[in-house]
Motif scaffolding. Structure first.
Motif, PDB file in Angstrom:
ATOM      1  N   THR A  91      33.657  38.334  39.133  1.00 54.83           N
ATOM      2  CA  THR A  91      35.083  38.524  39.430  1.00 54.83           C
ATOM      3  C   THR A  91      35.917  38.143  38.207  1.00 54.83           C
ATOM      4  O   THR A  91      36.803  38.885  37.781  1.00 54.83           O
ATOM      5  CB  THR A  91      35.479  37.641  40.642  1.00 54.83           C
ATOM      6  OG1 THR A  91      34.649  37.996  41.741  1.00 54.83           O
ATOM      7  CG2 THR A  91      36.935  37.814  41.016  1.00 54.83           C
TER       8      THR A  91
ATOM      9  N   VAL B  79      29.916  31.765  42.159  1.00 58.65           N
ATOM     10  CA  VAL B  79      31.121  30.990  41.806  1.00 58.65           C
ATOM     11  C   VAL B  79      32.275  31.902  41.358  1.00 58.65           C
ATOM     12  O   VAL B  79      33.373  31.429  41.085  1.00 58.65           O
ATOM     13  CB  VAL B  79      30.831  29.939  40.707  1.00 58.65           C
ATOM     14  CG1 VAL B  79      29.792  28.938  41.173  1.00 58.65           C
ATOM     15  CG2 VAL B  79      30.396  30.602  39.400  1.00 58.65           C
ATOM     16  N   GLY B  80      32.004  33.203  41.259  1.00 58.87           N
ATOM     17  CA  GLY B  80      33.056  34.142  40.878  1.00 58.87           C
ATOM     18  C   GLY B  80      32.969  34.605  39.431  1.00 58.87           C
ATOM     19  O   GLY B  80      33.935  35.115  38.879  1.00 58.87           O
ATOM     20  N   LYS B  81      31.786  34.490  38.841  1.00 57.75           N
ATOM     21  CA  LYS B  81      31.619  34.890  37.429  1.00 57.75           C
ATOM     22  C   LYS B  81      31.927  36.379  37.214  1.00 57.75           C
ATOM     23  O   LYS B  81      32.681  36.721  36.304  1.00 57.75           O
ATOM     24  CB  LYS B  81      30.198  34.545  36.976  1.00 57.75           C
ATOM     25  CG  LYS B  81      29.805  35.130  35.633  1.00 57.75           C
ATOM     26  CD  LYS B  81      28.333  34.983  35.396  1.00 57.75           C
ATOM     27  CE  LYS B  81      27.499  35.486  36.524  1.00 57.75           C
ATOM     28  NZ  LYS B  81      27.611  36.936  36.820  1.00 57.75           N
TER      29      LYS B  81
ATOM     30  N   PHE C 138      43.783  38.342  47.988  1.00 59.94           N
ATOM     31  CA  PHE C 138      43.179  38.939  46.782  1.00 59.94           C
ATOM     32  C   PHE C 138      41.816  39.543  47.141  1.00 59.94           C
ATOM     33  O   PHE C 138      41.501  40.678  46.779  1.00 59.94           O
ATOM     34  CB  PHE C 138      43.037  37.855  45.708  1.00 59.94           C
ATOM     35  CG  PHE C 138      42.255  38.269  44.510  1.00 59.94           C
ATOM     36  CD1 PHE C 138      42.853  39.001  43.496  1.00 59.94           C
ATOM     37  CD2 PHE C 138      40.910  37.964  44.398  1.00 59.94           C
ATOM     38  CE1 PHE C 138      42.122  39.402  42.389  1.00 59.94           C
ATOM     39  CE2 PHE C 138      40.173  38.358  43.299  1.00 59.94           C
ATOM     40  CZ  PHE C 138      40.786  39.075  42.293  1.00 59.94           C
TER      41      PHE C 138
ATOM     42  N   GLY D 138      25.143  30.981  40.716  1.00 58.04           N
ATOM     43  CA  GLY D 138      25.630  32.247  41.270  1.00 58.04           C
ATOM     44  C   GLY D 138      26.660  31.997  42.371  1.00 58.04           C
ATOM     45  O   GLY D 138      26.701  30.914  42.958  1.00 58.04           O
TER      46      GLY D 138
ATOM     47  N   ILE E 279      41.240  30.046  45.807  1.00 57.74           N
ATOM     48  CA  ILE E 279      40.561  30.941  46.754  1.00 57.74           C
ATOM     49  C   ILE E 279      41.689  31.703  47.424  1.00 57.74           C
ATOM     50  O   ILE E 279      42.592  31.106  48.010  1.00 57.74           O
ATOM     51  CB  ILE E 279      39.789  30.149  47.839  1.00 57.74           C
ATOM     52  CG1 ILE E 279      38.718  29.273  47.201  1.00 57.74           C
ATOM     53  CG2 ILE E 279      39.205  31.091  48.883  1.00 57.74           C
ATOM     54  CD1 ILE E 279      38.051  28.321  48.185  1.00 57.74           C
TER      55      ILE E 279
ATOM     56  N   PHE F 291      47.547  35.186  39.932  1.00 53.88           N
ATOM     57  CA  PHE F 291      46.348  35.439  39.121  1.00 53.88           C
ATOM     58  C   PHE F 291      46.752  35.933  37.730  1.00 53.88           C
ATOM     59  O   PHE F 291      46.176  35.544  36.725  1.00 53.88           O
ATOM     60  CB  PHE F 291      45.430  36.467  39.808  1.00 53.88           C
ATOM     61  CG  PHE F 291      44.465  35.857  40.802  1.00 53.88           C
ATOM     62  CD1 PHE F 291      44.905  34.953  41.748  1.00 53.88           C
ATOM     63  CD2 PHE F 291      43.122  36.179  40.784  1.00 53.88           C
ATOM     64  CE1 PHE F 291      44.031  34.376  42.659  1.00 53.88           C
ATOM     65  CE2 PHE F 291      42.226  35.609  41.690  1.00 53.88           C
ATOM     66  CZ  PHE F 291      42.688  34.714  42.629  1.00 53.88           C
TER      67      PHE F 291
ATOM     68  N   ASN G 247      37.271  28.431  39.074  1.00 55.40           N
ATOM     69  CA  ASN G 247      37.558  29.376  40.150  1.00 55.40           C
ATOM     70  C   ASN G 247      37.403  28.670  41.496  1.00 55.40           C
ATOM     71  O   ASN G 247      36.718  27.653  41.594  1.00 55.40           O
ATOM     72  CB  ASN G 247      36.590  30.568  40.047  1.00 55.40           C
ATOM     73  CG  ASN G 247      36.989  31.713  40.967  1.00 55.40           C
ATOM     74  OD1 ASN G 247      38.173  31.927  41.249  1.00 55.40           O
ATOM     75  ND2 ASN G 247      36.009  32.452  41.446  1.00 55.40           N
ATOM     76  N   MET G 248      38.058  29.207  42.511  1.00 55.51           N
ATOM     77  CA  MET G 248      38.014  28.640  43.876  1.00 55.51           C
ATOM     78  C   MET G 248      38.499  27.190  43.849  1.00 55.51           C
ATOM     79  O   MET G 248      37.918  26.313  44.495  1.00 55.51           O
ATOM     80  CB  MET G 248      36.603  28.762  44.457  1.00 55.51           C
ATOM     81  CG  MET G 248      36.048  30.164  44.403  1.00 55.51           C
ATOM     82  SD  MET G 248      34.479  30.319  45.228  1.00 55.51           S
ATOM     83  CE  MET G 248      34.038  32.018  44.868  1.00 55.51           C
TER      84      MET G 248
HETATM   85  P1  ADP Z   1      29.153  35.477  40.858  1.00 55.99           P
HETATM   86  O1  ADP Z   1      29.280  36.565  39.857  1.00 55.99           O
HETATM   87  O2  ADP Z   1      29.360  34.117  40.274  1.00 55.99           O
HETATM   88  O3  ADP Z   1      27.899  35.552  41.678  1.00 55.99           O
HETATM   89  P2  ADP Z   1      31.191  36.890  42.363  1.00 55.99           P
HETATM   90  O4  ADP Z   1      32.216  37.234  41.348  1.00 55.99           O
HETATM   91  O5  ADP Z   1      30.252  37.959  42.808  1.00 55.99           O
HETATM   92  O6  ADP Z   1      30.372  35.610  41.906  1.00 55.99           O
HETATM   93  O7  ADP Z   1      31.989  36.273  43.590  1.00 55.99           O
HETATM   94  C1  ADP Z   1      31.323  35.800  44.762  1.00 55.99           C
HETATM   95  C2  ADP Z   1      32.185  36.116  45.983  1.00 55.99           C
HETATM   96  O8  ADP Z   1      33.372  35.316  45.951  1.00 55.99           O
HETATM   97  C3  ADP Z   1      32.657  37.545  46.033  1.00 55.99           C
HETATM   98  O9  ADP Z   1      32.672  37.957  47.370  1.00 55.99           O
HETATM   99  C4  ADP Z   1      34.061  37.496  45.467  1.00 55.99           C
HETATM  100  O10 ADP Z   1      34.874  38.535  45.949  1.00 55.99           O
HETATM  101  C5  ADP Z   1      34.534  36.147  45.989  1.00 55.99           C
HETATM  102  N1  ADP Z   1      35.546  35.512  45.120  1.00 55.99           N
HETATM  103  C6  ADP Z   1      35.405  35.203  43.828  1.00 55.99           C
HETATM  104  N2  ADP Z   1      36.503  34.583  43.364  1.00 55.99           N
HETATM  105  C7  ADP Z   1      37.368  34.496  44.397  1.00 55.99           C
HETATM  106  C8  ADP Z   1      38.683  33.954  44.568  1.00 55.99           C
HETATM  107  N3  ADP Z   1      39.321  33.348  43.568  1.00 55.99           N
HETATM  108  N4  ADP Z   1      39.274  34.055  45.791  1.00 55.99           N
HETATM  109  C9  ADP Z   1      38.609  34.638  46.818  1.00 55.99           C
HETATM  110  N5  ADP Z   1      37.374  35.161  46.725  1.00 55.99           N
HETATM  111  C10 ADP Z   1      36.749  35.095  45.532  1.00 55.99           C
END
Ligand code: ADP
Length: 275
Positions: free
Chosen positions: A48, A44-46, A246, A42, A242, A265, A204-205
């Motif tokens: 998003t 990691v930006g899934k 955005f 969790g 990161i 992006f 991501n990141m």
């Molecule tokens: P997951 O679904 O893997 O738990 P999220 O999509 O909820 O992850 O992202 C976790 C956090 O990281 C959120 O606050 C999101 O806005 C931020 N985030 C995700 N990708 C990026 C990125 N490329 N740059 C900056 N922030 C990001």
């Protein structure tokens, strides 16, 4: 309770039976591509990335649905800034998805009485709800259904594989860090065992470019996602930095606006049309 006769054609409980997949199959047959967005870990930006893939495809003119299967942490309503909207029903008494940024969005977060309510369900209940969301939603004809699953390889993804028969593919989201990669390797192993083809990896990141210099800072290690993709012969779909601007736009408006204002992006996500 009477025992299952396994003869669905003549069974009186056919329509309400949890083992009857006729309606799911009929609904899913109208959707050309089903994409499961997965991550081992969790944060990691899934979610998003799932939203970014959906919006990018819609921007290219595809009919896209986005199903938030992360029942315990449904983040899609927050990403699209629609936490206070509640889904309604169509004339046919089906669940009407929310049309936002050119996509059809369904999330448990748009059905709960209170957005901050915790969902406390065991596996079979989650499977039942997923089945309902698939078969009782007015998805219509779609080019893509993007499914945002919770991290790991638990009940939801297993149910998704069972409920959605036929052609479907996974996209694995990771950061370059070993802690995420280790869990993603398990995800890839799950996909192999579940016969779920992997369409590719999104790293991501990957790096951070600060305001004071043009240098890329590899905060979570360099190139881990690319190396994992190479090791398993998978496509590296995108490498997303990161990006605090955005992130700020996501918080201020919504993820579709943030994507619209980020040429980087958009460019990185160009190949999602090949998914
Ligand atoms: P997951 O679904 O893997 O738990 P999220 O999509 O909820 O992850 O992202 C976790 C956090 O990281 C959120 O606050 C999101 O806005 C931020 N985030 C995700 N990708 C990026 C990125 N490329 N740059 C900056 N922030 C990001």
């Amino acid at each position: 309770m009477s025992e299952c006769s396994h003869n669905c054609e003549t069974c009186a409980s056919k329509d309400s039976c949890a083992n009857n997949y006729d309606k799911v199959n009929e609904k899913m047959s109208r959707i050309k591509n089903k994409i499961f967005v997965l991550s081992g870990k969790g944060g990691v930006g899934k979610s998003t990335v799932a939203a970014l893939i959906a919006v990018s495809l819609a921007k290219e003119g595809f009919n896209v649905g986005l199903l938030d299967v992360d029942f315990h942490g449904p983040n899609q309503p927050t990403l699209f800034k629609v936490q206070n909207v509640r889904l309604g029903a169509t004339e046919d008494n089906e669940l009407e998805p929310l049309e936002i940024a050119g996509i059809k969005l369904v999330s448990i977060g748009l059905l709960l009485e209170d957005a901050d309510q915790a969902v406390i369900w065991r596996g079979p209940a989650k499977m039942g709800v997923l089945k309902q969301l698939l078969e009782e939603t007015a998805w219509g004809d779609l080019d893509y259904l993007i499914c945002d699953f919770p991290p790991g390889t638990g009940d939801e993804i297993l149910s998704g594989c069972q409920l959605i028969e036929g052609d479907k593919r996974a996209v694995i989201v990771t950061t370059p860090q070993e802690l995420s990669l280790a869990d993603c390797r398990k995800c890839i192993d799950f996909c192999k065992k579940a016969e779920l083809p992997v369409a590719g990896v999104v790293e991501n990141m990957s790096y951070f470019v600060c305001d004071n210099c043009d240098k890329k800072h590899y905060i979570f290690n360099n190139g881990g996602g690319r190396q994992m993709a190479e090791k398993y012969g998978l496509k590296l779909i995108a490498t997303l930095p990161i990006d605090n601007k955005f992130l700020a736009q996501c918080d201020e408006s919504n993820i579709a606006v943030a994507l619209k204002n980020s040429p980087l992006f958009q460019k990185e996500l160009e190949s999602v049309t090949e998914l």
